[in-house]
Design a protein around this motif. Sequence first.
Motif, PDB file in Angstrom:
ATOM      1  N   ASP A 143     -71.025-112.141  28.615  1.00 46.99           N
ATOM      2  CA  ASP A 143     -70.406-112.103  27.340  1.00 46.99           C
ATOM      3  C   ASP A 143     -70.647-110.828  26.599  1.00 46.99           C
ATOM      4  O   ASP A 143     -69.760-110.430  25.913  1.00 46.99           O
ATOM      5  CB  ASP A 143     -71.009-113.378  26.745  1.00 46.99           C
ATOM      6  N   LEU A 144     -71.920-110.428  26.670  1.00 47.35           N
ATOM      7  CA  LEU A 144     -72.428-109.056  25.791  1.00 47.35           C
ATOM      8  C   LEU A 144     -71.557-108.153  26.237  1.00 47.35           C
ATOM      9  O   LEU A 144     -71.113-107.207  25.446  1.00 47.35           O
ATOM     10  CB  LEU A 144     -73.884-109.097  25.701  1.00 47.35           C
ATOM     11  N   TRP A 187     -68.748-105.842  24.192  1.00 43.07           N
ATOM     12  CA  TRP A 187     -69.146-104.538  24.010  1.00 43.07           C
ATOM     13  C   TRP A 187     -67.831-103.779  24.591  1.00 43.07           C
ATOM     14  O   TRP A 187     -67.344-102.886  23.846  1.00 43.07           O
ATOM     15  CB  TRP A 187     -70.283-104.297  24.946  1.00 43.07           C
ATOM     16  N   LYS A 188     -67.089-104.111  25.547  1.00 36.60           N
ATOM     17  CA  LYS A 188     -66.228-103.365  26.275  1.00 36.60           C
ATOM     18  C   LYS A 188     -64.828-103.528  25.457  1.00 36.60           C
ATOM     19  O   LYS A 188     -64.288-102.570  25.300  1.00 36.60           O
ATOM     20  CB  LYS A 188     -65.739-103.989  27.486  1.00 36.60           C
ATOM     21  N   ILE A 189     -64.620-104.562  24.523  1.00 36.54           N
ATOM     22  CA  ILE A 189     -63.400-104.558  23.679  1.00 36.54           C
ATOM     23  C   ILE A 189     -63.859-104.134  22.239  1.00 36.54           C
ATOM     24  O   ILE A 189     -62.921-104.095  21.501  1.00 36.54           O
ATOM     25  CB  ILE A 189     -63.144-106.117  23.652  1.00 36.54           C
ATOM     26  N   GLY A 190     -65.049-103.643  22.040  1.00 35.90           N
ATOM     27  CA  GLY A 190     -65.227-103.075  20.625  1.00 35.90           C
ATOM     28  C   GLY A 190     -65.686-103.786  19.569  1.00 35.90           C
ATOM     29  O   GLY A 190     -66.043-103.637  18.481  1.00 35.90           O
ATOM     30  N   ASN A 214     -70.304-111.353  39.505  1.00 31.05           N
ATOM     31  CA  ASN A 214     -69.222-111.773  38.489  1.00 31.05           C
ATOM     32  C   ASN A 214     -69.118-111.158  37.175  1.00 31.05           C
ATOM     33  O   ASN A 214     -68.305-111.152  36.282  1.00 31.05           O
ATOM     34  CB  ASN A 214     -69.488-113.269  38.313  1.00 31.05           C
ATOM     35  N   VAL A 215     -69.937-110.104  36.930  1.00 24.01           N
ATOM     36  CA  VAL A 215     -70.333-109.355  35.696  1.00 24.01           C
ATOM     37  C   VAL A 215     -69.699-108.064  35.988  1.00 24.01           C
ATOM     38  O   VAL A 215     -70.332-107.231  37.049  1.00 24.01           O
ATOM     39  CB  VAL A 215     -71.572-109.478  34.915  1.00 24.01           C
ATOM     40  N   ASP A 216     -68.889-107.453  35.005  1.00 21.11           N
ATOM     41  CA  ASP A 216     -68.347-106.032  35.328  1.00 21.11           C
ATOM     42  C   ASP A 216     -69.453-105.272  34.723  1.00 21.11           C
ATOM     43  O   ASP A 216     -69.425-104.804  33.543  1.00 21.11           O
ATOM     44  CB  ASP A 216     -67.079-105.914  34.618  1.00 21.11           C
ATOM     45  N   LEU A 217     -70.186-104.627  35.580  1.00 22.42           N
ATOM     46  CA  LEU A 217     -71.395-103.638  35.246  1.00 22.42           C
ATOM     47  C   LEU A 217     -70.982-102.164  35.314  1.00 22.42           C
ATOM     48  O   LEU A 217     -71.873-101.310  35.504  1.00 22.42           O
ATOM     49  CB  LEU A 217     -72.725-103.861  35.729  1.00 22.42           C
ATOM     50  N   THR A 218     -69.809-102.069  35.733  1.00 21.45           N
ATOM     51  CA  THR A 218     -69.151-100.660  36.137  1.00 21.45           C
ATOM     52  C   THR A 218     -69.732 -99.477  34.999  1.00 21.45           C
ATOM     53  O   THR A 218     -69.338 -99.714  33.798  1.00 21.45           O
ATOM     54  CB  THR A 218     -67.748-100.525  36.146  1.00 21.45           C
ATOM     55  N   GLY A 219     -70.500 -98.618  35.414  1.00 25.72           N
ATOM     56  CA  GLY A 219     -70.901 -97.447  34.576  1.00 25.72           C
ATOM     57  C   GLY A 219     -72.215 -97.687  33.781  1.00 25.72           C
ATOM     58  O   GLY A 219     -72.560 -96.615  32.995  1.00 25.72           O
ATOM     59  N   LEU A 220     -72.857 -98.883  33.858  1.00 23.61           N
ATOM     60  CA  LEU A 220     -73.733 -99.252  33.253  1.00 23.61           C
ATOM     61  C   LEU A 220     -75.167 -99.060  33.747  1.00 23.61           C
ATOM     62  O   LEU A 220     -75.099 -99.551  35.247  1.00 23.61           O
ATOM     63  CB  LEU A 220     -74.003-100.512  32.721  1.00 23.61           C
ATOM     64  N   PRO A 221     -76.237 -98.371  33.438  1.00 25.50           N
ATOM     65  CA  PRO A 221     -77.456 -98.182  34.265  1.00 25.50           C
ATOM     66  C   PRO A 221     -77.799 -99.467  34.614  1.00 25.50           C
ATOM     67  O   PRO A 221     -78.121-100.374  33.569  1.00 25.50           O
ATOM     68  CB  PRO A 221     -78.291 -97.341  33.209  1.00 25.50           C
ATOM     69  N   MET A 278     -72.367-100.733  19.759  1.00 26.26           N
ATOM     70  CA  MET A 278     -73.523-100.478  20.326  1.00 26.26           C
ATOM     71  C   MET A 278     -73.394 -99.472  21.600  1.00 26.26           C
ATOM     72  O   MET A 278     -72.138 -99.452  22.267  1.00 26.26           O
ATOM     73  CB  MET A 278     -74.385-101.686  20.669  1.00 26.26           C
ATOM     74  N   GLU A 279     -74.430 -98.934  21.849  1.00 26.67           N
ATOM     75  CA  GLU A 279     -74.398 -98.292  23.147  1.00 26.67           C
ATOM     76  C   GLU A 279     -75.324 -98.947  24.020  1.00 26.67           C
ATOM     77  O   GLU A 279     -76.568 -99.095  23.496  1.00 26.67           O
ATOM     78  CB  GLU A 279     -75.094 -96.687  23.054  1.00 26.67           C
ATOM     79  N   ILE A 280     -75.047 -99.260  25.262  1.00 24.55           N
ATOM     80  CA  ILE A 280     -75.911-100.199  26.182  1.00 24.55           C
ATOM     81  C   ILE A 280     -76.753 -99.170  26.987  1.00 24.55           C
ATOM     82  O   ILE A 280     -76.201 -98.096  27.640  1.00 24.55           O
ATOM     83  CB  ILE A 280     -74.974-101.088  27.197  1.00 24.55           C
TER      84      ILE A 280
END
Length: 280
Positions: free
Chosen positions: A97-98, A102-105, A125-132, A109-111
């Motif tokens: 959810d977070l 974050w993706k839709i603005g 099931n979570v799109d963590l693409t590009g996140l460390p 924040m910056e993750i």
Amino acid sequence: MILTLSCPDQRGIVAKVSAFLFERACNILDAQQFDDQETGQFFMRVVFDADGADHDALRADFRVVAQALSMKWTLRDRKDRYRVMILASKFDHCLADLVYRWKIGELPMEIAGVVANHPAETYANVDLTGLPFHHLPVTKETKFEQEAALWQLIQDTRTDIVVLARYMQVLSEGLSAKLAGRCINIHHSFLPGFKGAKPYHQAHARGVKVIGASAHYVTGDLDEGPIIEQDVERISHRDTPEDLIRKGRDIERRVLARALRYQLEDRVLLNGRKTVVFTD
């Protein structure tokens, strides 16, 4: 910019803050205040435009006002985004959810990273693409070393806020102290009731008519930190513990998201064991 402050209550605080901003050609967009007559503390949040002003000079000038009134204060450019680290365990609904918000603005924040004590495939099931993503497994025997690695990661990534998104590990008193006022936990019950493990089972056994969730700051005392946000939902005698868990997930998501947004927008001020939350 956003100015937040707290100080011993006395006459003239609002006038002095307003005059300070007026004299520097700042335009107040929103102002909220609260006088806690029990503690004698005054709290204020002011949003203002400071077009063309030197922000460093503003801070230096305001420091004189703040010192005279014994203030605790922050002054931040609204364009500056906090760096947030999200910690998760097996349950992924709050993390998902977070990240989505974050993706839709919705959450400005910056993750700084996602840290989990379970491997990455747990969050398919979570799109963590590009996140460390950092896998920091922990056992009772390795807790000290794992927390040391976590603290180092928080420092290395310049993390401002830590969010325990159903992170099912109790932070040590030492780490909790280091993160005082900037670590938010979501507790899957309506505190101060039903602390500890399986709160929905506890609630079912007591035949409660509402269930809830609580977002609070982490302290060295388990589930005792100042509460930021809460919400509830009605249930009936027909609901099973599994129904409560399902409904509880929805409450947890929205409560944690609201609490984090309040933190990101400098709406939460500590008031001893409580908080003052200037909602929008």
